[in-house]
Write an enzyme that holds these catalytic residues in place. Sequence first.
Site, PDB file in Angstrom:
ATOM      1  N   ASN A  44     -19.758  -4.994  -9.814  1.00 46.25           N
ATOM      2  CA  ASN A  44     -18.999  -6.203 -10.132  1.00 46.25           C
ATOM      3  C   ASN A  44     -17.861  -5.811 -11.065  1.00 46.25           C
ATOM      4  O   ASN A  44     -18.106  -5.340 -12.186  1.00 46.25           O
ATOM      5  CB  ASN A  44     -19.919  -7.234 -10.797  1.00 46.25           C
ATOM      6  CG  ASN A  44     -19.227  -8.565 -11.031  1.00 46.25           C
ATOM      7  OD1 ASN A  44     -18.008  -8.632 -11.217  1.00 46.25           O
ATOM      8  ND2 ASN A  44     -19.995  -9.638 -11.027  1.00 46.25           N
ATOM      9  N   PHE A  92     -11.855  -4.244  -6.239  1.00 44.51           N
ATOM     10  CA  PHE A  92     -11.939  -5.162  -5.091  1.00 44.51           C
ATOM     11  C   PHE A  92     -11.430  -4.442  -3.833  1.00 44.51           C
ATOM     12  O   PHE A  92     -10.589  -4.953  -3.104  1.00 44.51           O
ATOM     13  CB  PHE A  92     -11.133  -6.439  -5.341  1.00 44.51           C
ATOM     14  CG  PHE A  92     -11.414  -7.106  -6.660  1.00 44.51           C
ATOM     15  CD1 PHE A  92     -12.511  -7.935  -6.812  1.00 44.51           C
ATOM     16  CD2 PHE A  92     -10.585  -6.901  -7.757  1.00 44.51           C
ATOM     17  CE1 PHE A  92     -12.780  -8.551  -8.028  1.00 44.51           C
ATOM     18  CE2 PHE A  92     -10.837  -7.507  -8.970  1.00 44.51           C
ATOM     19  CZ  PHE A  92     -11.935  -8.337  -9.120  1.00 44.51           C
ATOM     20  N   ASP A 131      -6.713  -5.907  -6.686  1.00 40.90           N
ATOM     21  CA  ASP A 131      -6.416  -6.668  -5.470  1.00 40.90           C
ATOM     22  C   ASP A 131      -7.574  -7.625  -5.190  1.00 40.90           C
ATOM     23  O   ASP A 131      -8.317  -7.454  -4.209  1.00 40.90           O
ATOM     24  CB  ASP A 131      -6.193  -5.716  -4.292  1.00 40.90           C
ATOM     25  CG  ASP A 131      -5.892  -6.451  -2.987  1.00 40.90           C
ATOM     26  OD1 ASP A 131      -5.366  -7.584  -3.052  1.00 40.90           O
ATOM     27  OD2 ASP A 131      -6.205  -5.908  -1.908  1.00 40.90           O
ATOM     28  N   ARG A 176       0.838  -1.204   0.000  1.00 41.71           N
ATOM     29  CA  ARG A 176       0.000   0.000   0.000  1.00 41.71           C
ATOM     30  C   ARG A 176       0.873   1.255   0.000  1.00 41.71           C
ATOM     31  O   ARG A 176       0.543   2.256  -0.647  1.00 41.71           O
ATOM     32  CB  ARG A 176      -0.922  -0.016   1.211  1.00 41.71           C
ATOM     33  CG  ARG A 176      -1.959  -1.129   1.158  1.00 41.71           C
ATOM     34  CD  ARG A 176      -2.781  -1.185   2.439  1.00 41.71           C
ATOM     35  NE  ARG A 176      -3.615  -2.382   2.436  1.00 41.71           N
ATOM     36  CZ  ARG A 176      -3.732  -3.249   3.431  1.00 41.71           C
ATOM     37  NH1 ARG A 176      -3.068  -3.040   4.560  1.00 41.71           N
ATOM     38  NH2 ARG A 176      -4.507  -4.302   3.336  1.00 41.71           N
ATOM     39  N   ASP A 199     -16.223  -2.269  -5.108  1.00 38.78           N
ATOM     40  CA  ASP A 199     -16.360  -3.617  -4.554  1.00 38.78           C
ATOM     41  C   ASP A 199     -17.788  -4.090  -4.812  1.00 38.78           C
ATOM     42  O   ASP A 199     -18.722  -3.281  -4.862  1.00 38.78           O
ATOM     43  CB  ASP A 199     -16.072  -3.621  -3.045  1.00 38.78           C
ATOM     44  CG  ASP A 199     -15.701  -5.011  -2.537  1.00 38.78           C
ATOM     45  OD1 ASP A 199     -14.501  -5.262  -2.318  1.00 38.78           O
ATOM     46  OD2 ASP A 199     -16.617  -5.843  -2.379  1.00 38.78           O
ATOM     47  N   CYS A 208      -3.347 -13.386  -4.031  1.00 44.62           N
ATOM     48  CA  CYS A 208      -3.065 -13.838  -2.666  1.00 44.62           C
ATOM     49  C   CYS A 208      -3.254 -15.347  -2.529  1.00 44.62           C
ATOM     50  O   CYS A 208      -3.324 -15.866  -1.415  1.00 44.62           O
ATOM     51  CB  CYS A 208      -3.948 -13.105  -1.665  1.00 44.62           C
ATOM     52  SG  CYS A 208      -5.718 -13.356  -1.925  1.00 44.62           S
TER      53      CYS A 208
END
Length: 409
Positions: free
Chosen positions: A292, A242, A313, A226, A264, A353
């Site tokens: 979306n 996101f 992300d 970040r 989001d 992730c």
Amino acid sequence: MKAERGYPRFTVTPKAEAAILRGHPWVYDAEILAVEGTAENGELVDIISKKERYLGTGFLSEHSKIRVRLISRNANDRFDDVFWERKLRWAWEYRKSVMSPADLDCCRIIFGEADAFPGLTVDKFHDLLSVQVLSVGMERIKGRLLPALVRLLREDGQTIRGVFERNDAALREKEGLSQYRSWFPLPGEETPDSPITEIVENGVRYLVDVENGQKTGFFLDQKYNRQAVARLARGKTVLDCFTHTGSFALNAAMGGAKHVTAVDISESAVEMARANAARNGLEDVVECVAANVFDLLPELERQPQIYDFIILDPPAFTKSRKTVANAITGYKEINYRAMRLLPRGGYLATCSCSHFATEEKFTAMLHDAARDAGVQLRQIEARQQSCDHPILWGVDETNYLKFYLFQVV
């Protein structure tokens, strides 16, 4: 002289022996050749080779395919309170060494196998500890570990108001453990009146709810990524996809972005991001939108180019090897769309992730997306998870976050 061994002995295959010698702490059920003695679920057992070489000691898990999780490879270790307090101190001293005092306000103190506490996660959010226990061995000894950790932190000047257990993960069922959320009862102390606390990360203030937030309450592993985004955002018009709690969007705004759109699919996440923007006085810079991303990016292509910095992300698109191909398709779609949407000279931050979406697979996907979008990527930085989530070589599962900053040329 080695300490006398009083533990049941599990003889393992040469394959398991080789993995342990490379540093991996797991023994699978299919790798056990013979058992001498008996142990209850969650108790300690010794692992030996076919030639009776001592390989390590770990917790037995009768319900899991990961049958034993090692905690030591030293035959002289005695697993008493002194042993566990020493390991807790090592974990905390490591964070103090690799992070600034300010960054210790919110950090991961225990990162499972990487700290030799298999199946245990402990996150510090200012004055609250959020704990997740995913192995039966750690479940059995948490009553020794958690009060000792609180005592250690308080002795070091940290204010700890309470410990909350986020044991609502489905993985607990594979260990034969139930799911629940509750305060951990610290001896002689009253239960805290609220699971909500305020943290400051990179100068940005957030309210964290350790009872109802995702995972343990807040994602700490992107802390320094970040910061990298904030450095790049000055003067730019940013799209943060996101966004969840708005963390990348808020860092971009704090870094001097001209305007940030935080997106989001979750209405509640958007409300949280909006509240965090207001909390930091950034509501005039950060616009929060419920949409979306898979639908939004193609729609934006039909409009004049307005974003010169896009952040991707996404949540983990895969949590198993079986669905990796579908996940890569999803990653490619959003990255391809973002690359097409950006002007030449624009910037892209993109990450995954998921441990199963390996670096090799992820970078191959980025090459394919760039080729199909007709752009070339100029890499600024390749980054990973923050240092309070250390990567233990030989244990691939601890290496999961891929983060790239590119300029599209």
